[in-house]
Scaffold this motif. Structure first.
Motif, PDB file in Angstrom:
ATOM      1  N   HIS A  26     -64.718  87.831  -8.240  1.00 50.86           N
ATOM      2  CA  HIS A  26     -63.484  88.231  -7.564  1.00 50.86           C
ATOM      3  C   HIS A  26     -62.839  89.440  -8.239  1.00 50.86           C
ATOM      4  CE1 HIS A  26     -63.413  85.232  -4.478  1.00 50.86           C
ATOM      5  NE2 HIS A  26     -63.616  84.273  -5.365  1.00 50.86           N
ATOM      6  N   LEU A  68     -57.519  80.642  -2.456  1.00 49.66           N
ATOM      7  CA  LEU A  68     -58.506  81.198  -3.375  1.00 49.66           C
ATOM      8  C   LEU A  68     -58.471  80.452  -4.705  1.00 49.66           C
ATOM      9  CD1 LEU A  68     -60.673  83.278  -4.020  1.00 49.66           C
ATOM     10  CD2 LEU A  68     -58.851  84.893  -4.592  1.00 49.66           C
ATOM     11  N   GLN A 119     -51.286  94.022   0.638  1.00 46.09           N
ATOM     12  CA  GLN A 119     -51.725  93.137  -0.438  1.00 46.09           C
ATOM     13  C   GLN A 119     -50.589  92.956  -1.437  1.00 46.09           C
ATOM     14  OE1 GLN A 119     -55.298  91.954  -0.866  1.00 46.09           O
ATOM     15  NE2 GLN A 119     -54.916  92.273   1.302  1.00 46.09           N
ATOM     16  N   ARG A 137     -60.207  91.166  -5.663  1.00 44.87           N
ATOM     17  CA  ARG A 137     -59.351  90.057  -5.210  1.00 44.87           C
ATOM     18  C   ARG A 137     -58.599  89.413  -6.359  1.00 44.87           C
ATOM     19  NH1 ARG A 137     -61.268  86.084  -1.005  1.00 44.87           N
ATOM     20  NH2 ARG A 137     -59.025  86.011  -0.805  1.00 44.87           N
ATOM     21  N   ILE A 166     -54.076  87.141  -8.775  1.00 46.20           N
ATOM     22  CA  ILE A 166     -54.806  87.181  -7.505  1.00 46.20           C
ATOM     23  C   ILE A 166     -54.143  88.243  -6.640  1.00 46.20           C
ATOM     24  CG2 ILE A 166     -55.220  85.926  -5.341  1.00 46.20           C
ATOM     25  CD1 ILE A 166     -55.607  83.404  -7.003  1.00 46.20           C
ATOM     26  N   GLU A 183     -52.808  82.422   1.104  1.00 46.00           N
ATOM     27  CA  GLU A 183     -54.159  82.943   0.845  1.00 46.00           C
ATOM     28  C   GLU A 183     -54.477  82.892  -0.644  1.00 46.00           C
ATOM     29  OE1 GLU A 183     -56.656  87.132   1.073  1.00 46.00           O
ATOM     30  OE2 GLU A 183     -54.890  86.918   2.355  1.00 46.00           O
ATOM     31  N   ALA A 184     -53.505  83.235  -1.480  1.00 45.26           N
ATOM     32  CA  ALA A 184     -53.712  83.184  -2.931  1.00 45.26           C
ATOM     33  C   ALA A 184     -53.989  81.753  -3.382  1.00 45.26           C
ATOM     34  CB  ALA A 184     -52.495  83.754  -3.657  1.00 45.26           C
ATOM     35  N   ALA A 239     -53.695  89.158  -2.786  1.00 47.25           N
ATOM     36  CA  ALA A 239     -53.871  88.521  -1.478  1.00 47.25           C
ATOM     37  C   ALA A 239     -52.759  88.979  -0.538  1.00 47.25           C
ATOM     38  CB  ALA A 239     -53.836  87.002  -1.641  1.00 47.25           C
ATOM     39  N   THR A 240     -52.919  88.655   0.726  1.00 45.56           N
ATOM     40  CA  THR A 240     -51.917  89.047   1.713  1.00 45.56           C
ATOM     41  C   THR A 240     -50.770  88.052   1.801  1.00 45.56           C
ATOM     42  OG1 THR A 240     -53.141  87.970   3.493  1.00 45.56           O
ATOM     43  CG2 THR A 240     -53.596  90.313   3.106  1.00 45.56           C
TER      44      THR A 240
END
Length: 131
Positions: free
Chosen positions: A39, A92, A5, A44, A81, A88-89, A83-84
């Motif tokens: 979130h 979202l 992450q 997240r 955020i 992905e961020a 995220a991976t």
């Protein structure tokens, strides 16, 4: 296997669409906080804050009133955020209900490395970028 992450800064920019009703904007704000807090609870996102309108601009040893930015560039707040990936961020962040009313979001990965003048970074002037 779990992917690592990373943390991404989200910068909220702009102003509300003046053609939108205050009620519609308030509904989007309320939906944003429900989305955001969900979130946060799920891990997240990490907390951020709205920014007050007043500020100071510090440059070359001078301090003046500010901030000074075009309306589209006004920073209204920030959060993070987890995220991976940057993609992905961004996916979202794209779910933010306030985007429908004139705000834009800038998503930036955090760089934990110490700054060095020899690295190409956001602060590097164009002539220095030539290797």
């Amino acid at each position: 296997m779990n992917q690592p992450q990373h943390e991404y800064l989200v910068v909220s920019r702009g102003q509300w669409d003046e053609k939108a009703s205050r009620e519609d904007v308030q509904r989007a704000i309320d939906q944003f906080y429900a989305w955001y807090e969900g979130h946060l609870a799920a891990g997240r996102m990490m907390p951020g804050s709205r920014l007050a309108p007043e500020g100071k601009l510090v440059a070359h040893g001078l301090v003046t009133d500010g901030p000074f930015a075009e309306t589209k560039e006004i920073v209204g707040g920030y959060w993070f955020i987890v995220a991976t990936s940057l993609e992905e961020a961004a996916e979202l962040a794209a779910q933010n209900p306030c985007l429908a009313f004139g705000l834009t979001l800038e998503i930036r990965p955090l760089d934990a490395e110490r700054a060095r003048a020899t690295d190409i970074t956001n602060e590097t002037p164009p002539p220095w970028r030539q290797r």
